[in-house]
Design a protein around this motif. Structure first.
Motif, mmCIF file in Angstrom:
data_model
loop_
_atom_site.group_PDB
_atom_site.id
_atom_site.type_symbol
_atom_site.label_atom_id
_atom_site.label_comp_id
_atom_site.label_asym_id
_atom_site.label_seq_id
_atom_site.Cartn_x
_atom_site.Cartn_y
_atom_site.Cartn_z
ATOM 1 N N MET A 173 0.746 -1.068 -0.015
ATOM 2 C CA MET A 173 -0.133 0.015 -0.145
ATOM 3 C C MET A 173 0.878 1.256 -0.230
ATOM 4 O O MET A 173 2.004 1.171 0.543
ATOM 5 C CB MET A 173 -0.742 -0.118 1.290
ATOM 6 N N ILE A 174 0.541 2.135 -0.855
ATOM 7 C CA ILE A 174 1.152 3.400 -0.740
ATOM 8 C C ILE A 174 0.670 4.484 0.511
ATOM 9 O O ILE A 174 -0.589 4.482 0.291
ATOM 10 C CB ILE A 174 1.077 4.235 -2.208
ATOM 11 N N THR A 175 1.688 5.164 0.964
ATOM 12 C CA THR A 175 1.409 5.900 1.988
ATOM 13 C C THR A 175 1.370 7.490 1.750
ATOM 14 O O THR A 175 2.149 7.568 0.596
ATOM 15 C CB THR A 175 2.443 5.417 3.254
ATOM 16 N N ALA A 176 0.856 8.018 2.620
ATOM 17 C CA ALA A 176 0.997 9.476 2.383
ATOM 18 C C ALA A 176 2.327 10.049 2.328
ATOM 19 O O ALA A 176 2.594 10.939 1.616
ATOM 20 C CB ALA A 176 0.175 10.489 3.427
ATOM 21 N N LYS A 177 3.185 9.571 3.179
ATOM 22 C CA LYS A 177 4.538 9.943 3.277
ATOM 23 C C LYS A 177 5.372 9.377 2.013
ATOM 24 O O LYS A 177 6.039 10.486 1.497
ATOM 25 C CB LYS A 177 5.335 9.182 4.380
ATOM 26 N N GLU A 178 5.133 8.450 1.328
ATOM 27 C CA GLU A 178 5.551 8.086 -0.071
ATOM 28 C C GLU A 178 5.227 9.177 -1.020
ATOM 29 O O GLU A 178 5.876 9.491 -2.057
ATOM 30 C CB GLU A 178 5.267 6.672 -0.288
ATOM 31 N N LEU A 195 -0.666 19.048 3.781
ATOM 32 C CA LEU A 195 -1.716 17.804 3.570
ATOM 33 C C LEU A 195 -2.976 18.319 4.159
ATOM 34 O O LEU A 195 -3.112 18.641 5.363
ATOM 35 C CB LEU A 195 -1.281 16.773 4.270
ATOM 36 N N THR A 196 -4.038 18.670 3.171
ATOM 37 C CA THR A 196 -5.135 19.247 3.519
ATOM 38 C C THR A 196 -6.547 18.413 3.980
ATOM 39 O O THR A 196 -7.185 18.674 4.665
ATOM 40 C CB THR A 196 -5.610 20.384 2.338
ATOM 41 N N PHE A 197 -6.291 17.190 3.414
ATOM 42 C CA PHE A 197 -7.295 16.154 3.599
ATOM 43 C C PHE A 197 -6.777 14.859 3.180
ATOM 44 O O PHE A 197 -5.898 14.460 2.289
ATOM 45 C CB PHE A 197 -8.515 16.383 2.556
ATOM 46 N N ALA A 198 -6.900 13.811 4.200
ATOM 47 C CA ALA A 198 -6.852 12.403 4.267
ATOM 48 C C ALA A 198 -7.659 11.611 4.767
ATOM 49 O O ALA A 198 -7.941 11.684 5.929
ATOM 50 C CB ALA A 198 -5.337 12.225 4.865
ATOM 51 N N GLY A 199 -8.536 10.971 4.134
ATOM 52 C CA GLY A 199 -9.457 10.118 4.416
ATOM 53 C C GLY A 199 -9.772 9.006 3.620
ATOM 54 O O GLY A 199 -9.262 8.757 2.693
ATOM 55 N N GLY A 200 -10.613 8.216 4.127
ATOM 56 C CA GLY A 200 -11.162 6.949 3.279
ATOM 57 C C GLY A 200 -12.151 5.967 3.944
ATOM 58 O O GLY A 200 -12.727 6.564 4.983
ATOM 59 N N ALA A 201 -12.522 4.978 3.100
ATOM 60 C CA ALA A 201 -13.448 4.134 3.730
ATOM 61 C C ALA A 201 -13.082 2.567 3.073
ATOM 62 O O ALA A 201 -12.389 2.373 2.395
ATOM 63 C CB ALA A 201 -14.683 4.461 3.120
ATOM 64 N N LYS A 202 -13.805 1.703 3.983
ATOM 65 C CA LYS A 202 -13.520 0.473 3.598
ATOM 66 C C LYS A 202 -14.068 0.100 2.219
ATOM 67 O O LYS A 202 -15.632 0.436 2.328
ATOM 68 C CB LYS A 202 -13.864 -0.558 4.584
ATOM 69 N N ALA A 203 -13.754 -0.387 1.324
ATOM 70 C CA ALA A 203 -14.468 -0.786 -0.063
ATOM 71 C C ALA A 203 -15.245 -2.148 0.335
ATOM 72 O O ALA A 203 -16.252 -2.442 -0.079
ATOM 73 C CB ALA A 203 -13.531 -0.829 -1.128
ATOM 74 N N PHE A 240 -11.127 -6.721 1.997
ATOM 75 C CA PHE A 240 -9.674 -6.782 1.562
ATOM 76 C C PHE A 240 -9.322 -5.557 1.143
ATOM 77 O O PHE A 240 -7.870 -5.350 1.037
ATOM 78 C CB PHE A 240 -9.542 -7.878 0.579
ATOM 79 N N THR A 241 -9.962 -4.473 0.444
ATOM 80 C CA THR A 241 -9.449 -3.274 0.168
ATOM 81 C C THR A 241 -10.103 -2.222 0.903
ATOM 82 O O THR A 241 -11.009 -2.119 1.708
ATOM 83 C CB THR A 241 -9.953 -3.186 -1.303
ATOM 84 N N GLU A 242 -9.326 -1.123 0.961
ATOM 85 C CA GLU A 242 -9.573 0.207 1.565
ATOM 86 C C GLU A 242 -9.335 1.434 0.568
ATOM 87 O O GLU A 242 -8.440 1.396 -0.268
ATOM 88 C CB GLU A 242 -8.718 0.627 2.627
ATOM 89 N N ARG A 243 -10.368 2.209 0.356
ATOM 90 C CA ARG A 243 -10.253 3.373 -0.495
ATOM 91 C C ARG A 243 -9.522 4.671 0.095
ATOM 92 O O ARG A 243 -10.283 5.153 1.319
ATOM 93 C CB ARG A 243 -11.765 3.526 -1.162
ATOM 94 N N LYS A 244 -8.614 5.309 0.027
ATOM 95 C CA LYS A 244 -8.063 6.507 0.639
ATOM 96 C C LYS A 244 -8.038 7.808 -0.333
ATOM 97 O O LYS A 244 -7.816 7.620 -1.450
ATOM 98 C CB LYS A 244 -6.657 5.945 1.265
ATOM 99 N N ASN A 245 -8.225 8.841 0.395
ATOM 100 C CA ASN A 245 -8.126 10.110 -0.643
ATOM 101 C C ASN A 245 -7.107 10.782 0.134
ATOM 102 O O ASN A 245 -7.161 10.948 1.441
ATOM 103 C CB ASN A 245 -9.418 10.643 -0.838
ATOM 104 N N ILE A 246 -6.389 11.480 -0.682
ATOM 105 C CA ILE A 246 -5.284 12.456 -0.062
ATOM 106 C C ILE A 246 -5.204 13.727 -0.943
ATOM 107 O O ILE A 246 -5.114 13.669 -2.178
ATOM 108 C CB ILE A 246 -3.756 12.099 0.075
#
Length: 87
Positions: A1-6, A42-50, A53-59
């Motif tokens: 998984m790709i992180t906000a730091k990456e 970083l103005t917004f970081a949120g997400g939800a479980k799809a 097995f998967t999670e949807r994240k917005n940054i």
């Protein structure tokens, strides 16, 4: 998984490649900073479980550019367009 730091590291690397010698600040800007400079927030970081097995994240990353100024305190737009053309 790709992180906000990456993602922030990849954005910073791309800015360094396009505008050599630029200062990049994260989160807050220190007094007496040198120009040209970029501020990354970083103005917004949120997400939800799809599903299980998967999670949807917005940054969202706000990128603010501080360019050089002329003798009248106005920003040099020619330098701005040359710096940002690569991005």
């Amino acid at each position: 998984m790709i992180t906000a730091k990456e993602i922030l590291a990849a954005v910073m690397e791309q800015i360094f490649n396009c505008v050599p010698g630029v200062e990049i600040y994260k989160g807050r800007l220190e007094e007496g900073f040198s120009v040209p400079a970029f501020l990354l927030n970083l103005t917004f970081a949120g997400g939800a479980k799809a599903n299980y097995f998967t999670e949807r994240k917005n940054i969202e990353i706000q990128i603010i550019y501080f360019g050089t100024e002329d003798g009248y305190g106005r920003e040099d737009f020619d330098a701005l367009y040359m710096d940002l053309a690569c991005l």
